[in-house]
Structures are given as C-alpha cells and as structure tokens.
Design a protein around this motif. Structure first.
Motif, mmCIF file in Angstrom:
data_model
loop_
_atom_site.group_PDB
_atom_site.id
_atom_site.type_symbol
_atom_site.label_atom_id
_atom_site.label_comp_id
_atom_site.label_asym_id
_atom_site.label_seq_id
_atom_site.Cartn_x
_atom_site.Cartn_y
_atom_site.Cartn_z
ATOM 1 N N TYR A 122 0.823 -1.207 0.004
ATOM 2 C CA TYR A 122 0.186 0.028 0.018
ATOM 3 C C TYR A 122 0.941 1.153 -0.059
ATOM 4 N N ILE A 123 0.668 2.066 -1.117
ATOM 5 C CA ILE A 123 1.373 3.313 -1.048
ATOM 6 C C ILE A 123 0.463 4.530 -0.583
ATOM 7 N N VAL A 124 0.438 5.079 0.553
ATOM 8 C CA VAL A 124 -0.295 6.063 1.231
ATOM 9 C C VAL A 124 -0.120 7.467 0.366
ATOM 10 N N GLU A 125 -1.087 7.993 0.085
ATOM 11 C CA GLU A 125 -0.822 9.212 -0.540
ATOM 12 C C GLU A 125 -1.426 10.410 0.427
ATOM 13 N N LYS A 126 -2.504 10.257 0.770
ATOM 14 C CA LYS A 126 -3.012 11.390 1.967
ATOM 15 C C LYS A 126 -3.585 10.551 2.953
ATOM 16 N N THR A 127 -3.509 11.462 4.113
ATOM 17 C CA THR A 127 -4.700 10.989 5.360
ATOM 18 C C THR A 127 -4.970 12.257 5.958
ATOM 19 N N LYS A 128 -6.294 12.174 6.387
ATOM 20 C CA LYS A 128 -6.781 13.519 7.157
ATOM 21 C C LYS A 128 -6.851 13.423 8.482
ATOM 22 N N SER A 129 -6.303 12.288 9.242
ATOM 23 C CA SER A 129 -6.436 12.032 10.569
ATOM 24 C C SER A 129 -5.142 11.359 10.910
ATOM 25 N N PRO A 130 -4.125 12.347 11.096
ATOM 26 C CA PRO A 130 -2.709 11.560 11.681
ATOM 27 C C PRO A 130 -2.877 10.713 12.972
ATOM 28 N N ASP A 131 -2.080 9.582 12.559
ATOM 29 C CA ASP A 131 -2.083 8.670 13.928
ATOM 30 C C ASP A 131 -3.136 7.833 14.197
ATOM 31 N N LYS A 132 -4.309 8.197 13.415
ATOM 32 C CA LYS A 132 -5.528 7.388 13.633
ATOM 33 C C LYS A 132 -5.565 6.190 12.658
ATOM 34 N N ARG B 232 3.131 9.739 -6.975
ATOM 35 C CA ARG B 232 2.250 10.315 -8.317
ATOM 36 C C ARG B 232 2.399 9.656 -9.331
ATOM 37 N N GLU B 233 3.367 8.987 -9.761
ATOM 38 C CA GLU B 233 3.516 8.042 -10.733
ATOM 39 C C GLU B 233 2.654 6.759 -10.481
ATOM 40 N N ALA B 234 2.652 6.329 -9.355
ATOM 41 C CA ALA B 234 1.754 5.112 -9.121
ATOM 42 C C ALA B 234 0.250 5.573 -9.090
ATOM 43 N N ARG B 235 0.102 6.589 -8.796
ATOM 44 C CA ARG B 235 -1.411 6.958 -8.897
ATOM 45 C C ARG B 235 -1.798 7.277 -10.546
ATOM 46 N N GLU B 236 -1.014 7.807 -11.143
ATOM 47 C CA GLU B 236 -1.160 8.016 -12.575
ATOM 48 C C GLU B 236 -1.196 6.640 -13.398
ATOM 49 N N LEU B 237 -0.300 5.855 -12.720
ATOM 50 C CA LEU B 237 -0.495 4.421 -13.557
ATOM 51 C C LEU B 237 -1.948 3.895 -13.206
ATOM 52 N N MET B 238 -2.346 3.975 -12.041
ATOM 53 C CA MET B 238 -3.758 3.208 -11.866
ATOM 54 C C MET B 238 -4.844 3.944 -12.548
ATOM 55 N N GLU B 239 -4.895 5.327 -12.895
ATOM 56 C CA GLU B 239 -5.705 5.954 -13.603
ATOM 57 C C GLU B 239 -5.420 6.057 -15.099
ATOM 58 N N ALA C 25 0.870 -1.955 -18.532
ATOM 59 C CA ALA C 25 0.933 -3.364 -17.788
ATOM 60 C C ALA C 25 2.441 -3.389 -17.591
ATOM 61 N N VAL C 26 3.369 -3.430 -18.363
ATOM 62 C CA VAL C 26 4.669 -3.405 -18.057
ATOM 63 C C VAL C 26 5.304 -2.373 -17.184
ATOM 64 N N ARG C 27 4.838 -1.514 -17.045
ATOM 65 C CA ARG C 27 5.012 -0.312 -16.028
ATOM 66 C C ARG C 27 4.657 -0.803 -14.493
ATOM 67 N N LEU C 28 3.366 -1.364 -14.650
ATOM 68 C CA LEU C 28 2.855 -1.851 -13.333
ATOM 69 C C LEU C 28 3.862 -3.147 -12.974
ATOM 70 N N HIS C 29 4.339 -3.835 -13.833
ATOM 71 C CA HIS C 29 5.192 -5.200 -13.214
ATOM 72 C C HIS C 29 6.309 -4.518 -12.689
#
Length: 273
Positions: free
Chosen positions: A41-51, A124-131, A139-143
């Motif tokens: 899991y690559i975490v991009e954002k959280t709104k509740s730190p430490d929770k 950002r690259e990971a998110r853009e790849l998913m979109e 598919a090659v980039r995903l691997h």
C-alpha cells in the motif's frame, strides 16, 4: 571492461510475478482479514494523523504500524491484518505473488510488516498509472513498479535463494501437480498414489524441504485459485464452488471464511469497490 552478471540474469529469469489486484482509491474501513497474496500500500494522503493504521494480528507480540502520507507499506502473504482506515485516506494498493520457484513465493515465511518512505514523484507516478488506460505499456510499467518495490522489502541473498531452489528440485513435480490440478477434491492420498510414495515419506519430506506442511501448501494453493476467481471473473459463489470441486456453495463459503475471515461476497466487495 564488461562484467557479466550471469547469476543475476539467471535468477531474474526464474522470477514469476502474479498480480492479482491493483487499485487507487479512498477507504473508510475498520476490520480484519487474511489474504493469500503479498500486499503493498502506497499512502498518498491522510486527514487524521496517527489514527489510520495496520496491525499484524498473526505476529507475537502484535505489530501496529501508523499509516503516513508518502510512505509505502508491505504486508507478507498469509498474515491476518487489522485495518483502521479513517475517512480521507487515499492510497495505491497492489496484491501479488512473486515466485522464485513454482509455487514458492519470495516472501514465504516472512511475517513482519515493513514501512519505507517514497518520493512524491513515485507516489504520483503510481496514482497516474492506476488512472491510465489499459494497454500493454502500462501493464509493463505496473510489473516494473511492483518488482522495484519488492526489492525494497527483502534481504534474501541470491545464494540463499539458489540453495532453496536446489533443495526443492526433488519436489518440483509435486509442486507443479498441486499448482495445476489442486481443487477441493484433491487429497494427500491422491498425491501418494500418483507419485508412488508412502504418505509418511511424502508428508515429512515435503514439510522439511518446502517449509510448510503438505496439506497447508495445498490449502494455500486452493485459496489463491479462489481469490483469483473472485477478483478476475464475474462468477458467483455457486459457480466458483462447482468449478473448484467443492461439494456445495455452503462448504465453499465456509472454507473461504475460515481462512480469510470474510465471506466470498464481502471479500470481492471489499477489494473491488
């Protein structure tokens, strides 16, 4: 002067990546489950730190890891994970297997959750790849991305991997048979008959060499087949049960919940939606 890396090339040629799921999304979820795949899991954002956190319920003592933006988290296969995703968490998720030998995962036997920082550009690259669109280049980039991340989470040496591969060669035909033929009707007695071994020598030798009991290996293989069907086909529980040799939909659902903590329907909904 050129330096040949023959061993490195041979080892990389033997790796087999099986991606079962990839997504970008948001989550508001608390619960626990067990998966037969490694998870990143690559975490991009959280709104509740430490929770927001993940906790390894299989570890003793338990391991709890706070989710932080700009970090990647690795959870090895077959671990029971408690999730607490508060509203506003966005992430990229990969579920995968990385085999070093047919049926043997690079992370077999690992249990520790690992956290590593990643750059904003990587996230950002990971998110853009998913979109992005579904095409071969993506598919090659995903691997490539999953291979790159996996390299961050293992300290196994080539020598150790090669030694393990050499030890397992004797059981390669059995592992191959299980991977190809195993369904809910497959038994240890069937393997004993097919390979002309005694039950004791097969079970004892397999456990000592592969590192897990034969029956456990068969169960994990069947569970991977079930999850693959749930995530990549539109078959319902009854159809999957029939295809994989379960005597009824009831026993199929009971098997799945016993080993994952979720019903097949809940698993599919949780992962895909």
């Amino acid at each position: 002067m050129w330096k040949s890396r023959k061993s490195l090339v041979e080892l990389s040629g033997n790796l087999r990546l099986i991606v079962s799921h990839a997504r970008y999304g948001k989550a508001n979820f608390h619960g626990s489950n067990t998966h037969p795949h490694n998870r990143i899991y690559i975490v991009e954002k959280t709104k509740s730190p430490d929770k927001s956190y993940i906790a390894n319920l299989s570890a003793s003592p338990g391991q709890k890891v706070i989710l932080r933006p700009g970090h990647v988290y690795f959870m090895p296969k077959d671990q029971t994970v408690e999730w607490n995703f508060t509203p506003g968490v966005t992430f990229v998720a990969f579920h995968f297997g990385l085999e070093i030998f047919r049926g043997i995962d690079l992370f077999d036997g690992d249990s520790e959750f690992i956290e590593r920082p990643v750059s904003e550009d990587f996230t950002r690259e990971a998110r853009e790849l998913m979109e992005s669109s579904d095409d071969l280049g993506h598919a090659v980039r995903l691997h490539g991305m999953i291979y790159s991340l996996s390299g961050m989470f293992t300290d196994k040496t080539m020598k150790a991997v090669e030694q393990a591969r050499e030890l397992m060669r004797e059981y390669a035909p059995i592992i191959h048979y299980i991977e190809e033929k195993c369904d809910a009707q497959t038994t240890v007695a069937e393997l004993v008959d097919h390979f002309g071994m005694t039950r004791n020598s097969l079970s004892k030798g397999f456990a000592q060499t592969v590192g897990v009991p034969l029956k456990t290996f068969m169960t994990r293989c069947l569970l991977r087949k079930v999850t693959q069907q749930l995530l990549t086909t539109g078959l319902d529980s009854k159809q999957i049960a029939e295809e994989l040799g379960f005597s009824s939909e009831y026993y199929f659902c009971r098997f799945f919940k016993k080993h994952t903590g979720m019903t097949p329907k809940a698993y599919r909904s949780d992962i895909l939606h």
